[in-house]
Write a protein that holds these residues in place. Structure first.
Motif, short mmCIF file in Angstrom:
data_model
loop_
_atom_site.label_atom_id
_atom_site.label_comp_id
_atom_site.label_asym_id
_atom_site.label_seq_id
_atom_site.Cartn_x
_atom_site.Cartn_y
_atom_site.Cartn_z
N VAL A 21 0.83 -1.20 0.00
CA VAL A 21 0.00 0.00 0.00
C VAL A 21 0.87 1.25 0.00
N ALA A 22 1.94 1.24 0.80
CA ALA A 22 2.81 2.41 0.92
C ALA A 22 3.51 2.73 -0.39
N LYS A 23 4.00 1.70 -1.08
CA LYS A 23 4.74 1.96 -2.32
C LYS A 23 3.87 2.63 -3.37
N ASN A 24 2.60 2.31 -3.39
CA ASN A 24 1.69 2.94 -4.34
C ASN A 24 1.46 4.42 -4.02
N LEU A 25 1.74 4.81 -2.77
CA LEU A 25 1.50 6.19 -2.35
C LEU A 25 2.77 7.06 -2.42
N PHE A 26 3.93 6.44 -2.70
CA PHE A 26 5.19 7.20 -2.76
C PHE A 26 5.11 8.40 -3.72
N PRO A 27 4.54 8.23 -4.92
CA PRO A 27 4.52 9.37 -5.85
C PRO A 27 3.65 10.54 -5.36
N VAL A 28 2.77 10.28 -4.42
CA VAL A 28 1.83 11.31 -3.97
C VAL A 28 2.45 12.22 -2.91
N ILE A 29 3.00 11.62 -1.85
CA ILE A 29 3.54 12.46 -0.76
C ILE A 29 5.01 12.14 -0.43
N GLY A 30 5.63 11.22 -1.16
CA GLY A 30 7.05 10.96 -0.96
C GLY A 30 7.33 9.98 0.17
N VAL A 31 8.56 9.52 0.19
CA VAL A 31 8.98 8.52 1.17
C VAL A 31 8.93 9.07 2.59
N GLU A 32 9.43 10.29 2.78
CA GLU A 32 9.45 10.87 4.12
C GLU A 32 8.03 11.07 4.66
N TYR A 80 11.94 2.12 3.27
CA TYR A 80 11.03 2.76 2.33
C TYR A 80 11.81 3.43 1.20
N ARG A 81 12.94 4.02 1.53
CA ARG A 81 13.79 4.59 0.47
C ARG A 81 14.26 3.49 -0.47
N ALA A 82 14.58 2.32 0.08
CA ALA A 82 14.99 1.20 -0.77
C ALA A 82 13.82 0.73 -1.64
N PHE A 83 12.62 0.63 -1.04
CA PHE A 83 11.44 0.21 -1.80
C PHE A 83 11.19 1.13 -2.99
N GLN A 84 11.50 2.41 -2.82
CA GLN A 84 11.25 3.38 -3.89
C GLN A 84 12.13 3.10 -5.11
N ARG A 85 13.28 2.48 -4.90
CA ARG A 85 14.27 2.34 -5.96
C ARG A 85 14.44 0.93 -6.49
N ILE A 86 14.18 -0.08 -5.66
CA ILE A 86 14.37 -1.47 -6.07
C ILE A 86 13.15 -2.29 -5.66
N PRO A 87 12.93 -3.48 -6.26
CA PRO A 87 11.79 -4.32 -5.87
C PRO A 87 11.81 -4.64 -4.39
N ILE A 88 10.62 -4.69 -3.78
CA ILE A 88 10.56 -4.87 -2.33
C ILE A 88 11.12 -6.23 -1.89
N GLY A 89 10.98 -7.25 -2.73
CA GLY A 89 11.52 -8.57 -2.37
C GLY A 89 13.03 -8.54 -2.27
N ILE A 90 13.68 -7.85 -3.20
CA ILE A 90 15.14 -7.74 -3.18
C ILE A 90 15.58 -6.88 -2.00
N ALA A 91 14.85 -5.79 -1.75
CA ALA A 91 15.20 -4.92 -0.62
C ALA A 91 15.16 -5.69 0.70
N VAL A 92 14.13 -6.50 0.89
CA VAL A 92 14.01 -7.25 2.14
C VAL A 92 15.03 -8.39 2.20
N ALA A 93 15.38 -8.95 1.04
CA ALA A 93 16.43 -9.98 1.02
C ALA A 93 17.75 -9.42 1.54
N ILE A 94 18.03 -8.17 1.17
CA ILE A 94 19.23 -7.52 1.67
C ILE A 94 19.06 -7.15 3.15
N GLU A 95 17.89 -6.66 3.49
CA GLU A 95 17.63 -6.22 4.86
C GLU A 95 17.73 -7.37 5.86
N VAL A 96 17.36 -8.58 5.44
CA VAL A 96 17.35 -9.71 6.36
C VAL A 96 18.76 -10.17 6.73
N THR A 97 19.77 -9.63 6.06
CA THR A 97 21.13 -9.93 6.49
C THR A 97 21.42 -9.36 7.87
#
Length: 277
Positions: A21-32, A80-97
């Motif tokens: 839901v959040a990623k769909n709203l990024f273009p409206v009000i931004g990540v911050e 959220y900044r990562a989600f804005q730039r790369i697929p969320i699955g890849i972002a979380v794969a990195i985050e889980v390290t």
């Protein structure tokens, strides 16, 4: 042990719905702005539910809560900044390290070295240094690694904060996070973009992404060893990648799916080793 385990899996499902839901709203009000909604509304909800002011804090708990809340807020912003730039699955794969590192530090058996090597191989397949990895924004990757570091600290200090009775720890932690995330969101967001519709969506994101998951994770942290928590958290990249595919239409390459599988297996193996030791 069953209840904390179910709580952790419920947390993952809720987080992924909120992320979509959040990623769909990024273009409206931004990540911050999205992060401010998530953290600010969550703080209000948790304070209203748990009313942490009713129980006095011990002096030794204050430091843990401040660090816990600070890394919680920063982790939200970075992922959220990562989600804005790369697929969320890849972002979380990195985050889980981050949890993987916690599990590695909890166990030093020889098979942990193999698990670490498998995770490194997964990252090699995933990151832009590998020609078959596909195009990934390096800044997005850096944000995901920053979120990983915050997740590691979140586990350590969240475990300490979980000793506080009831939901006092997570409510106060979210309050600390909101003290610097909300002003940041206000500074970066155009006030004209804040409509009643956006406010409602922001509240939904807060409930799905923070209020529900952090309560469930506090229950999990109280009932699970750090290593076992890391093992169950290892499923997050796969769950998130599937959510990204089904909800956001984020298609990954075969190499990227293999990389995620390597990281999941490495995390689970290392955490199981920490548990058995």
């Amino acid at each position: 042990m069953l209840l904390p385990t179910l709580a952790l899996f419920g947390s993952q499902i809720s987080v992924n719905l909120g992320a979509a839901v959040a990623k769909n709203l990024f273009p409206v009000i931004g990540v911050e702005g999205i992060t401010a909604f998530r953290v600010g509304f969550s703080a209000l909800i948790l304070l209203a539910i748990f009313r942490p002011w009713r129980s006095p804090l011990k002096r030794r708990d204050v430091f843990n809560l401040v660090i816990y809340g600070a890394v919680m807020g920063l982790m939200n912003l970075l992922i959220y900044r990562a989600f804005q730039r790369i697929p969320i699955g890849i972002a979380v794969a990195i985050e889980v390290t981050g949890p993987l590192l916690v599990a590695l530090l909890s166990s030093r058996r020889p098979r942990d070295i193999a698990s670490c090597a498998l995770a490194v191989f997964g990252l090699y397949l995933l990151l832009p240094i590998n020609s078959a990895a596909g195009r990934l924004d390096p800044v997005g990757v850096a944000y995901a690694f920053g979120a990983a570091a915050c997740w590691a600290l979140y586990i350590v200090f969240g475990k300490r904060a979980s000793s506080i009775a009831g939901g006092q720890g997570v409510a106060l932690g979210m309050l600390v996070a909101s003290l610097f995330i909300v002003p940041l969101g206000v500074a970066y967001t155009d006030a004209s973009s804040i409509t009643p519709h956006v406010l409602v969506i922001g509240l939904v994101i807060a409930v799905l992404s923070s209020a529900v998951p952090y309560c469930l994770e506090m229950l999990a942290l109280r009932g699970l060893p750090q290593g076992l928590y890391g093992m169950f958290s290892s499923a997050a990249p796969a769950v998130t990648a599937i959510a990204g595919l089904l909800i956001l239409g984020e298609h990954l390459t075969g190499t990227q799916w293999m990389a995620i599988a390597c990281i999941v297996l490495a995390s689970a193996t290392c955490a199981m080793s920490a548990r058995s030791s």
